[in-house]
Design a protein around this motif. Structure first.
Motif, PDB file in Angstrom:
ATOM      1  N   ALA A 425       1.093  -1.072  -0.077  1.00 38.44           N
ATOM      2  CA  ALA A 425      -0.608  -0.318  -0.076  1.00 38.44           C
ATOM      3  C   ALA A 425       0.901   1.115   0.053  1.00 38.44           C
ATOM      4  N   ALA A 426       2.111   1.585   0.518  1.00 44.14           N
ATOM      5  CA  ALA A 426       2.744   2.357   0.935  1.00 44.14           C
ATOM      6  C   ALA A 426       4.126   2.344  -0.302  1.00 44.14           C
ATOM      7  N   ASN A 427       4.167   0.957  -0.693  1.00 43.21           N
ATOM      8  CA  ASN A 427       5.392   1.851  -2.060  1.00 43.21           C
ATOM      9  C   ASN A 427       4.886   0.865  -3.642  1.00 43.21           C
ATOM     10  N   GLY A 428       3.583   0.590  -2.980  1.00 41.08           N
ATOM     11  CA  GLY A 428       3.930  -0.263  -4.820  1.00 41.08           C
ATOM     12  C   GLY A 428       4.198  -1.989  -4.870  1.00 41.08           C
ATOM     13  N   PRO A 429       3.438  -2.776  -5.542  1.00 47.38           N
ATOM     14  CA  PRO A 429       2.976  -4.182  -5.774  1.00 47.38           C
ATOM     15  C   PRO A 429       4.866  -4.405  -6.541  1.00 47.38           C
ATOM     16  N   GLU A 430       5.885  -3.736  -7.268  1.00 48.15           N
ATOM     17  CA  GLU A 430       6.833  -3.845  -7.184  1.00 48.15           C
ATOM     18  C   GLU A 430       7.853  -3.987  -5.995  1.00 48.15           C
ATOM     19  N   VAL A 431       7.494  -3.109  -5.320  1.00 45.98           N
ATOM     20  CA  VAL A 431       8.422  -2.997  -4.173  1.00 45.98           C
ATOM     21  C   VAL A 431       8.384  -4.420  -3.299  1.00 45.98           C
ATOM     22  N   ALA A 432       6.918  -4.413  -2.851  1.00 49.48           N
ATOM     23  CA  ALA A 432       6.739  -5.517  -1.935  1.00 49.48           C
ATOM     24  C   ALA A 432       6.710  -6.552  -2.645  1.00 49.48           C
ATOM     25  N   ALA A 433       7.116  -6.788  -3.992  1.00 47.63           N
ATOM     26  CA  ALA A 433       7.431  -8.557  -4.422  1.00 47.63           C
ATOM     27  C   ALA A 433       8.836  -8.793  -3.872  1.00 47.63           C
ATOM     28  N   HIS A 434       9.669  -7.022  -4.216  1.00 52.04           N
ATOM     29  CA  HIS A 434      11.181  -8.268  -3.412  1.00 52.04           C
ATOM     30  C   HIS A 434      11.571  -7.234  -2.358  1.00 52.04           C
ATOM     31  N   ILE A 479       0.839 -11.236  -0.373  1.00 50.44           N
ATOM     32  CA  ILE A 479       2.103 -10.941  -1.123  1.00 50.44           C
ATOM     33  C   ILE A 479       2.810 -11.955  -2.066  1.00 50.44           C
ATOM     34  N   GLN A 480       3.225 -12.633  -3.428  1.00 50.63           N
ATOM     35  CA  GLN A 480       4.528 -13.901  -3.261  1.00 50.63           C
ATOM     36  C   GLN A 480       5.281 -12.653  -4.238  1.00 50.63           C
ATOM     37  N   LYS A 481       6.339 -13.026  -3.497  1.00 49.83           N
ATOM     38  CA  LYS A 481       7.583 -12.797  -4.371  1.00 49.83           C
ATOM     39  C   LYS A 481       7.588 -13.714  -5.461  1.00 49.83           C
ATOM     40  N   PRO A 482       8.162 -13.468  -6.479  1.00 47.68           N
ATOM     41  CA  PRO A 482       9.229 -14.080  -7.737  1.00 47.68           C
ATOM     42  C   PRO A 482       9.411 -15.250  -7.608  1.00 47.68           C
ATOM     43  N   GLU A 483       9.996 -16.180  -8.198  1.00 47.05           N
ATOM     44  CA  GLU A 483      10.725 -17.622  -8.195  1.00 47.05           C
ATOM     45  C   GLU A 483      12.162 -16.793  -7.675  1.00 47.05           C
TER      46      GLU A 483
END
Length: 556
Positions: A425-434, A479-483
């Motif tokens: 919510a604070a940083n966007g999905p790209e940051v959350a995924a990493h 959240i699901q981090k990419p492989e």
């Protein structure tokens, strides 16, 4: 028996050789196992022998069992996995352990109704008018109902008991009995600094409390009914519980005031510790931290390990205004005067060769800290001091590169396992995924050590954290981090074994199953390398050895 030399010094090698050569026969042999040694020179084996507090042999069954004597205890592991003892490098074990038996934990509950039932069961066991509490380590998204409880629901479920439910460090809820017990309806009630009571239009407390990390910890400390003896018993129970997960050591980044550490010191004096406790000390004089640190460290070695208790430096907060708490998004900025004080502390620590670990949730906080550390390093190198940043949930590659150039380390915890929705919510999905950037940190060459940040945000026992590194799935599957951001099982295990030992200045002594090293060993009840990844959190130890002594043994 041939002794394999250890370490980078002749002295270390001689100690290892003497330990093996002087032993007529080992005290204990574990065989028919699957050893994950974390020793790059011999990564697997099937047997090991322990003599005194040292590993005397590692190898195949026949070779190791041939060293047995008449009094050697031999245990057939039946193919079970054996690992070096686990070390949680960032857990508030000293403070949290002293209230462990008082708290109810929700991190493994999938329904809100079931979670409330757990509190009701605790209340029934304690009787009327006794506090019950859940203190962090849960999020609404984990429940099928996808929401938090309300103060009214807590009142209805627990009409006879005061109840305290803290949502990470965001807010807390108390029921009607709790409001009365704390006197929250009185605007003049004596509450810790930083506590804000949310009130309705008539001025009555709603049951919601806002505050900071320190404020919540202080308030909860006032709620817990335990006396000194009960706190000691709770801490002993907590350490034994960690042994059951295969832990043989912890590093506590900040336990609070001096009196909080005394139960550990007392257990050490009584030879009652069942795991190794490393600890750091925080600066306790906001606004005057440099002088406080100089006074506190004047008669103390920069780093010292007595065997079961080790002082490993300063942390996790040294200048209050440099600490970004649990801020999720960008925008943190520390005042110039705070940077001046941190510079004084860091200059002193660098001169005295004192280790440091600092809290930085955000890239902005990390950047402010690194500005100071880079200035210090221009005058005196800090490479080799194992200074580290903890958390760094939204750390950028630029920040990790700066840390690597300084020769720093990174201690990663499981905050995003709980805080993934807030980070997104604070940083966007790209940051959350990493988040956290563990893979990126390893790619820079940074030494990364693993912690949990229990017992307020993480899950004690390490295995949930290891599963999170491997699967990349946050609590509730939000959240699901990419492989490409996940770790292999070996990489994840290394964070809590070899790398953890390194962070505690103990890599010559522990962290791998190697001849001559101290016998800190865990035998697991499941095949870690081949079991389903989403079941890793259920791994437990059937046999845990600390310093050559069995501290946990399952009778089954």
């Amino acid at each position: 028996m041939t002794c394999r030399l250890l370490g980078s010094t002749a002295a270390a090698a001689l100690v290892a050789c003497a330990t093996v050569a002087l032993a007529e026969a080992p005290d204990l042999i574990l065989y028919n196992g699957a050893l994950l040694t974390m020793d790059d020179g011999a990564p697997t084996a099937s047997a090991l022998a322990v003599t005194g507090n040292r590993i005397a042999a590692v190898g195949d069954d026949a070779t190791v069992r041939a060293t047995a004597g008449a009094t050697t205890r031999q245990i057939d592991l039946g193919g079970k996995t054996v690992i070096p003892g686990l070390v949680d490098t960032h857990i508030h074990a000293i403070r949290g352990g002293q209230t462990f038996t008082f708290e109810t934990y929700w991190f493994d509950n999938t329904t809100l109704s079931g979670a409330i039932d757990e509190l009701k069961a605790a209340a029934a066991e304690r009787g009327p008018d006794q506090w019950v509490a859940v203190v962090g380590s849960w999020i609404p998204e984990q429940f099928e109902e996808a929401r938090a409880p309300t103060a009214a629901e807590l009142t209805e479920a627990l009409p006879a008991n005061p109840a305290y439910v803290q949502s990470l460090y965001d807010y807390a809820l108390v029921n009607a009995k709790g409001i009365a017990a704390l006197g929250l309806d009185d605007p003049q009630a004596e509450l810790p600094d930083g506590i804000e009571v949310v009130r309705d239009a008539s001025g009555k407390a709603t049951g919601r409390i806002n505050g900071s990390i320190e404020a919540f910890n202080t308030l909860f400390g006032q709620i817990v009914p335990f006396d000194a003896a009960q706190r000691q018993d709770s801490l002993r129970t907590f350490f034994a519980t960690l042994n059951g997960y295969g832990l043989t050591g912890v590093i506590d980044p900040s336990a609070g005031p001096a009196e909080a550490y005394e139960p550990v010191f007392a257990m050490d004096r009584a030879n009652a510790l069942t795991l190794r406790v490393g600890y750091r000390i925080p600066a306790m004089a906001p606004g005057n931290e440099p002088e406080w640190v100089r006074t506190a460290m004047a008669f103390r070695q920069p780093q010292h390990d007595s065997g079961m208790v080790a002082f490993v430096g300063l942390g996790e907060s040294l200048v209050a205004e440099m600490n970004d708490g649990v801020q999720m998004g960008p925008g943190f900025e520390s005042p110039p005067e705070a940077k001046v004080r941190l510079r004084e502390v860091a200059d002193y620590a660098a001169r005295r060769r004192i280790p440091i670990e600092l809290h930085a949730y955000t890239d902005d906080a990390a950047s402010d800290i690194l500005d100071v550390f880079e200035a210090v390093a221009k005058e005196q190198p800090i490479d080799g001091l194992r200074w580290s940043l903890a958390h760094l949930n939204t750390g950028s590659k630029q920040t990790l590169d700066r840390m690597a150039r300084l020769g720093m380390a990174y201690t990663v915890q499981m905050g995003p396992y709980f805080e993934g929705p807030a980070i997104r919510a604070a940083n966007g999905p790209e940051v959350a995924a990493h988040a956290p950037p563990t893979r990126a940190a390893l790619a820079t060459g940074l030494k990364v050590a693993g912690g949990t940040d229990a017992t307020r945000i993480g899950v004690y026992g390490v295995w949930q954290a290891i599963e999170y590194h491997v699967t990349g799935t946050s609590l509730g599957g939000v959240i699901q981090k990419p492989e490409d951001q996940r770790l292999t099982r070996e990489e994840a295990l290394r964070l809590y074994t070899a790398n953890a030992a390194w962070l505690g200045f103990a890599e010559e002594l522990r962290g791998s199953l190697s001849v001559g090293k101290q016998a800190d060993v865990a035998v697991l009840d499941q095949p870690y390398l081949t079991m389903p990844a989403d079941n890793i959190d259920g791994v437990r130890s059937v046999l845990t050895i600390v310093d050559g002594k069995i501290v946990h043994e399952r009778t089954d």
